[in-house]
Design an enzyme around this catalytic site. Structure first.
Site, PDB file in Angstrom:
ATOM      1  N   GLU A 145       0.749  -1.182  -0.086  1.00  0.00           N
ATOM      2  CA  GLU A 145       0.405  -0.148   0.297  1.00  0.00           C
ATOM      3  C   GLU A 145       0.928   1.068  -0.358  1.00  0.00           C
ATOM      4  OE1 GLU A 145      -2.425  -0.397   3.319  1.00  0.00           O
ATOM      5  OE2 GLU A 145      -4.367  -2.235   2.169  1.00  0.00           O
ATOM      6  N   GLU A 304      -6.889  -7.896  -0.533  1.00  0.00           N
ATOM      7  CA  GLU A 304      -7.110  -7.843   0.882  1.00  0.00           C
ATOM      8  C   GLU A 304      -8.588  -7.577   1.046  1.00  0.00           C
ATOM      9  OE1 GLU A 304      -5.102  -4.860   3.575  1.00  0.00           O
ATOM     10  OE2 GLU A 304      -2.581  -5.823   2.383  1.00  0.00           O
TER      11      GLU A 304
END
Ligand code: GAL
Length: 665
Positions: A145, A304
């Site tokens: 991320e 995710e």
């Protein structure tokens, strides 16, 4: 991928090896096909500078492979070890106000720092050499991320890097002075060497400088992704390289994912429900549509999401029974090639021990585990949808640069929030059962009968030309207020606003008239209809456009509120005030009629119907977010129950059904 992927982040280093056998046994029971491993493992893989310990990872990867489970292998470069920072304290990032952040969390990185770049290249090379030919490795997961928790650093290395970036982007320092309008408040620079990052200033700093710094910070993070990707491509050819995006989380607005989407081999995304009182499945749908669009319409992968509650919001509700499957399959409907979670086994220690997982603290005798196993089975049944593409009805324009510019200080109203407009327009389209693609404002729009522009404060000349051509050639455009105002340097387009869109909209705006907090205005439209609006109003002067809705009260009473302009072979609508998603309904219905779009009638707004189509057939996903059974007119074989649905499919309250159509619609 011949099948859809199912699994999650797997952090075996948090557990004794004796637990690993149970992990893989339960993974098989749940139908897990792939896990993400090693994302935060740098300190274990390189316990001292240049000294490596791959033994445990070798055993994990072999064990997974022996059990038929693929590996999405992380490069652990989001979490450098303590020894690294002790040697290179200047690799810790510095905030706008000059504070250097400390070790002890994750993602504390100055991305301009050369020592970080060198060390992260070395560990990436080691991993590529060691695992690049291991048959378990399906994908590389670079970093984690990018952009959170630190999206920009303001240290001296970044200052030097910023100057180099400016020297490449501009011909001369005079060009920078012009673009940034440094004549204002005496900010003129005599050389590139004089320019610093936009650090904390006594009052508002230079907006164009801040905008360029966001571009620079985004580009700097991307340089580091590309550096690792190129190492992996070189040393481990043939394995796709990705990094997990967070496309539609407003907490992660720092990356221009249009640019990132072009750099990865496969677009992957993380999505979590934000419990802010709004309908979470609508934001989920938006994230999935945006992710697919960033992937250019190609299949992507949800890397995710959560089985139940997260642990990083003020209040973290559990998911209701069935909600996890609706969430996971909602992503699949909108193009994901599977559903993975954070994380496999719930942690006992560390900051995320109260975050849900596939295997909770409660163990296998739990609702979450039973639902995980059911979902694993459902994902297996959905193998035929792999490689098919989601079908969209309309496009919404989306541009991170415009969002960055809009978010700067000292605008006519701090209540006008670009992201809120995008959310509300999206919600209105969702409620009409329209599936949307997002598009960059300069992209080819000719395939879409309807294009919606919720908030595009910054619009380049190329965007102006693009939208003009789109409408001239027969398209239907809907533009919301405070769009087309400035160019790429945050300079107001010459003449009356909205400079970039005056001609296509057939109007000018003489003056903005934002409303006070809590203030609202009434607007009236066709057949005596009335709506209430807030936040914004303005003095619109029609110059070719017809008035469809009129302000009834406030300073702008009697003036046009919503207009429609025939331009070339198409139509351009303008909405000059803030309507809620429900309030936008009648305006979008009229525009859809101009576009020849027939919204799917007769279904409650919380029944999602999305189509994927391709070589294996056409698949209608029906996701029922309501408690009551509904009938969806899709005829064929239902994949999750195996039943034939000759007269449409019955979808029980809270359930998902996927029909492979007998014939293409
Ligand atoms: C993600 C992150 C994971 C985990 C998760 C918790 O943003 O990539 O490592 O922290 O959030 O929701």
């Amino acid at each position: 991928m011949a099948r859809l992927a199912f699994g999650g982040d797997y952090n075996p280093e948090q557990w004794p090896e004796s637990v690993w056998q149970e992990d893989v046994r339960l993974m098989r029971e749940a139908g897990v096909t792939m896990v993400s491993v090693g994302i935060f493992s740098w300190a274990l893989l390189e316990p001292a500078p240049g000294s490596y310990d791959f033994g445990w990872l070798d055993r994990v990867v072999d064990l997974l492979h022996d059990n038929g489970i693929g590996v999405d292998l992380g490069t652990p470069t989001v979490a450098p070890p303590k020894w690294f920072y002790d040697r290179h304290p200047d690799a810790l990032p510095v905030t706008e106000d000059g504070t250097r952040l400390a070790f002890g969390s994750r993602g504390a990185i100055c991305h301009s720092n050369q020592a970080y770049r060198d060390a992260s290249s070395r560990i990436t090379e080691q991993l590529a050499r060691r695992y690049g030919t291991h048959p378990a490795v399906r994908m590389w997961h670079v970093h984690n991320e990018y952009g959170v928790p630190v999206s920009a650093c303001y240290c001296e290395s970044c200052a030097a890097h910023f100057r180099r970036w400016l020297a490449a982007a501009y011909e001369s320092v005079e060009d920078v002075n012009h673009a940034w309008g440094t004549a204002f408040w005496g900010q003129r620079y005599g050389s590139f060497a004089e320019i610093d990052p936009p650090r904390l200033t006594p009052t508002v700093g230079n907006p164009a400088q801040k905008l360029d710094y966001r571009r620079f910070a985004d580009a700097t993070l991307r340089e580091n992704f590309v550096r690792e990707r190129d190492i992996l491509h070189r040393l481990a050819p043939g394995i796709p390289v990705t990094t997990n995006f967070m496309t539609a989380l407003s907490q992660c607005d720092s990356l221009d994912y249009w640019a990132w989407g072009r750099e990865v081999d496969l677009v992957t995304n993380d999505h979590y429900l934000i419990t802010d009182g709004r309908r979470t499945h609508v934001n989920l749908a938006m994230a999935a549509d945006l992710t697919r669009s960033v992937a250019g319409g190609a299949p992507w992968l949800l890397l995710e999401h959560s089985t139940s509650g997260v642990n990083w919001q003020a209040r973290n509700p559990a998911k209701a029974p069935g909600q996890m499957a609706r969430n996971s399959l909602g992503h699949v409907a909108r193009g994901s090639e599977g559903a993975l979670f954070f994380q496999w086994r719930q942690s006992r220690r560390g900051a995320e021990k109260f975050h849900s997982a596939m295997l909770p603290h409660a163990g296998t005798d739990s609702r979450v585990w039973r639902e995980v196993c059911e979902l694993g089975a459902a994902v297996r049944e959905l193998a035929p949808v792999a490689q098919t593409r989601t079908v969209a009805d309309a496009a919404v324009l989306w541009d991170w640069h415009a969002w960055w510019a809009q978010s700067l200080e000292w605008r006519p109203s701090e209540d006008h929030d670009a992201r809120e407009r995008a959310d509300s327009f999206y919600e209105a389209l969702y409620d009409h059962h329209l599936t949307v693609d997002f598009a960059h404002p300069e992209a080819d729009l000719s395939a879409y009968p309807l294009v919606v522009v919720p908030a595009l404060y910054l619009a380049t000349e190329a965007t102006a030309r693009n939208l003009r051509a789109y409408v001239e050639n027969g398209g239907t455009l809907v533009v919301s207020y405070f769009s087309g105002i400035v160019d790429e340097h945050d300079a107001v387009h010459p003449g009356a606003c909205p400079g970039a869109f005056r001609d296509v909209l057939g109007l000018t705006v003489e003056e903005f008239s934002p409303l006070l907090a809590g203030e609202s205005v009434r607007i009236s439209g066709p057949e005596g209809a009335e709506l209430t609006a807030d936040v914004w109003s303005e003095f619109v002067v029609p110059r070719g456009a017809e008035t469809v809705w009129t302000y009834e009260d406030g300073l702008t009473a009697g003036r046009p509120a919503v207009t429609r302009h025939s331009f070339g072979r198409g139509t351009a609508w303008y909405v000059s005030t803030r309507l809620s998603a429900a309030g936008l309904g009648p305006v979008l219905a009229a525009a859809s009629a101009d576009a020849g779009i027939d919204p799917r009638p007769g279904l409650p707004r919380d029944v999602e119907v999305v189509t994927r189509t391709g070589a294996t057939g056409t698949f209608v996903f029906a996701i029922n977010h309501t408690p009551d059974e509904v009938k969806v007119p899709a005829r064929g074989v239902e994949l999750l129950t195996g039943e034939r649905a000759p007269a449409g499919v019955a979808v029980p309250g809270g359930a998902v059904r996927v029909v492979r159509l007998d014939e293409a619609p």
